[in-house]
Design an enzyme around this catalytic site. Sequence first.
Site, PDB file in Angstrom:
ATOM      1  N   LYS A   1      -1.540  -1.426  -3.998  1.00 32.51           N
ATOM      2  CA  LYS A   1      -2.587  -0.404  -3.998  1.00 32.51           C
ATOM      3  C   LYS A   1      -1.881   0.928  -4.174  1.00 32.51           C
ATOM      4  O   LYS A   1      -1.097   1.360  -3.326  1.00 32.51           O
ATOM      5  CB  LYS A   1      -3.406  -0.412  -2.701  1.00 32.51           C
ATOM      6  CG  LYS A   1      -4.512   0.648  -2.708  1.00 32.51           C
ATOM      7  CD  LYS A   1      -5.287   0.690  -1.401  1.00 32.51           C
ATOM      8  CE  LYS A   1      -6.320   1.821  -1.447  1.00 32.51           C
ATOM      9  NZ  LYS A   1      -7.029   1.985  -0.159  1.00 32.51           N
TER      10      LYS A   1
ATOM     11  N   TYR B   1       0.865  -1.188   0.000  1.00 33.72           N
ATOM     12  CA  TYR B   1       0.000   0.000   0.000  1.00 33.72           C
ATOM     13  C   TYR B   1       0.894   1.227   0.000  1.00 33.72           C
ATOM     14  O   TYR B   1       1.514   1.560   1.005  1.00 33.72           O
ATOM     15  CB  TYR B   1      -0.901  -0.048   1.232  1.00 33.72           C
ATOM     16  CG  TYR B   1      -1.978   1.007   1.328  1.00 33.72           C
ATOM     17  CD1 TYR B   1      -2.246   1.907   0.299  1.00 33.72           C
ATOM     18  CD2 TYR B   1      -2.758   1.096   2.481  1.00 33.72           C
ATOM     19  CE1 TYR B   1      -3.242   2.857   0.412  1.00 33.72           C
ATOM     20  CE2 TYR B   1      -3.759   2.041   2.614  1.00 33.72           C
ATOM     21  CZ  TYR B   1      -3.999   2.920   1.575  1.00 33.72           C
ATOM     22  OH  TYR B   1      -4.980   3.865   1.697  1.00 33.72           O
TER      23      TYR B   1
END
Length: 305
Positions: free
Chosen positions: A169, A141
């Site tokens: 992400k 992330y």
Amino acid sequence: MTTDDDSAPFGRSLCAMVTPFTGSGALDLDGAQRLADRLVARGCDGLVLSGTTGESPTTTDAEKAALVTAVREAVGDRAALVAGVGTADTRHTVELALAAEKAGADGLLVVAPYYSRPPQDALEAHFREVADASGLPVMLYDIPGRTGTRIEPDTVVRLAAHPRIVAVKDCAYDLLGTQKVLSRTGLAYYAGCDEQILPLYAIGAAGYVSTVANVVPELFRAVLDAFDAGDTGRAALLQRRAVPLVESMMAAGLPGTVTAKALLGALGLPAGPVRAPLRSADRETTAGLLAAYGELAADAGQSQA
């Protein structure tokens, strides 16, 4: 449930689900189950639990595990569950990863450690230690605007060699960096910012992790479906049509958690208040969100007429 498609290991359409609370601020597992069921029934391939939108900094370890268990009971094998386990502490992150695996998660969302701002070699070691600790696939992330630390593209390329690091992400707003990693690895990239869903998908991203999908789960699924069908003009139209709601929810000075919960609550859906230090939206803000939602719903109705 993960998919057999290595290019989209958690599916294409993922929602960064809010964590519903009761009026008194307690974890609302019944509400979480109802919301999760609605999201999956309306087109979400996967749900990200206890991420930024899920208020991970203010939920306990026990609440995080209970949320995974409850949502798994609600959706069964109809959707992939990706559990947010990232913290500023490697040992704590490993503990959360193991707990998420035991609770029934399909994958782990691991944010870059925040506040301490580790250098890239330390950051790489952190992710490797977490990935080594469990048998679950990992989604890195990258959200430097919140963590203060970028996962540099060269670091991501090196991490891609780890067999359990399978996805990213992407909230870095670095189109060149994203393309660099896509061209050199087999990692599945997921747009983490709603306004970038179509642009990143067009250059090879696997899909998205959307906050706005809490309210309109069908919206961005339709963008991807149109693009996959070769109707790029319609895909672009649908992405542009979402702009007023995306702007109201994500670019009006309040965290997406606050706006998503306000709009869900106004629509009679499970959400509840946010936990301090966040503060729930006021009536004026909620009215503006409802107006943007109503405009989008009206546009959708006209296009189907």
